[in-house]
Write an enzyme that holds these catalytic residues in place. Structure first.
Site, short mmCIF file in Angstrom:
data_model
loop_
_atom_site.label_atom_id
_atom_site.label_comp_id
_atom_site.label_asym_id
_atom_site.label_seq_id
_atom_site.Cartn_x
_atom_site.Cartn_y
_atom_site.Cartn_z
N ARG A 126 0.82 -1.21 0.00
CA ARG A 126 0.00 0.00 0.00
C ARG A 126 0.86 1.27 0.00
NH1 ARG A 126 -4.68 0.58 4.35
NH2 ARG A 126 -3.01 0.61 5.89
N ARG A 159 3.25 4.42 4.41
CA ARG A 159 2.99 4.74 5.81
C ARG A 159 4.01 4.03 6.69
NH1 ARG A 159 -3.39 3.68 6.75
NH2 ARG A 159 -2.51 2.86 8.69
N ARG A 170 0.01 -4.84 14.41
CA ARG A 170 -1.30 -4.21 14.15
C ARG A 170 -2.38 -5.28 14.00
NH1 ARG A 170 -0.56 -0.88 9.04
NH2 ARG A 170 -2.74 -0.31 9.34
#
Ligand code: AMP
Length: 220
Positions: A126, A159, A170
């Site tokens: 991503r 990110r 996470r």
């Protein structure tokens, strides 16, 4: 039509929210985006949030809840998507109170279901625009010019919490804290499960079937 959109990191909540904003004129309230904007603006909130986000941990509830409370006041009757909030049962209880106070209700809590085997690949690939938040993927949806956002020309970056070493943590935080929201919303009769596998358009078709073309009805 107001919805909570939840699911594991990488389930496609951001992508689907952005399609809902474009096509159904809904407001997108993403706590992750709010924190990233605060980090970019170098505010005290941003600096504090960064220390948790970079480790893949949740930002403390009282900080997150008061940030959402402020955003809810700006809605002025628009339909909205809550993306990334609530993240645990305590936040969900706080949300109930805030909604009651503002005479707003949630029509559905939509769970985007994606197997864990797919999530890691989606997250490591991503990329995000630093300016407008547009989402890309290194192989599935790269920007036309490497490192530059197609939409606004901003910088496209990875990110800090999408690095492989943070992703595992996470996913664990999600299992422990956020997964229980399924039972929470099921018990309230608000849970709708949507298959989040496949390309964004196919998922959007499934999501739209739930939300209804007018954005007014929920089909269960
Ligand atoms: P997201 O963009 O939703 O994946 O969120 C990125 C990071 O922001 C999360 O891993 C958390 O560190 C933080 N965050 C976002 N939403 C919340 C929330 N509701 N409660 C606590 N931390 C959050």
């Amino acid at each position: 039509m107001n919805i909570v959109l939840f699911g594991p990191p990488g389930a496609g909540k951001g992508t689907q929210s952005s399609l809902l904003v474009q096509r159904k004129n809904m407001r997108h309230l993403s706590t992750g985006d709010m924190f990233r904007r605060a980090i970019e603006a170098k505010t005290a909130l941003g600096q504090m949030a960064k220390s948790f986000i970079d480790k893949g941990e949740l930002v403390p509830d009282h900080v997150t809840v008061s940030m959402v409370e402020n955003e809810l006041k700006t809605l002025e009757g628009s339909s909205f998507i809550l993306d990334g909030f609530p993240r645990n049962i305590s936040q969900a209880d706080s949300l109930e109170e805030m909604l009651k106070k503002n005479a707003i209700s949630i029509d559905a809590a939509i769970f985007l279901e994606v197997p864990s085997s797919v999530l890691e690949e989606r997250l490591t690939g991503r990329r995000v625009c630093k300016s407008c938040g547009a989402l890309y993927h290194v192989s599935e949806k790269p920007p036309k010019v490497a490192g530059t956002c197609d939409r606004c020309g901003g910088e496209v970056y990875q990110r800090s919490d999408d690095r492989a070493e943070v992703i595992r943590g996470r996913l664990e935080v999600y299992e422990k804290n956020t997964m229980p929201l399924k039972s929470y919303y099921r018990a309230k009769g608000k849970l709708v499960e949507v298959n989040g596998q496949g390309d964004a358009e196919s998922v959007f078709v499934r999501l739209s079937a739930v939300i209804g073309s007018s954005g007014q009805s929920i089909k269960r």
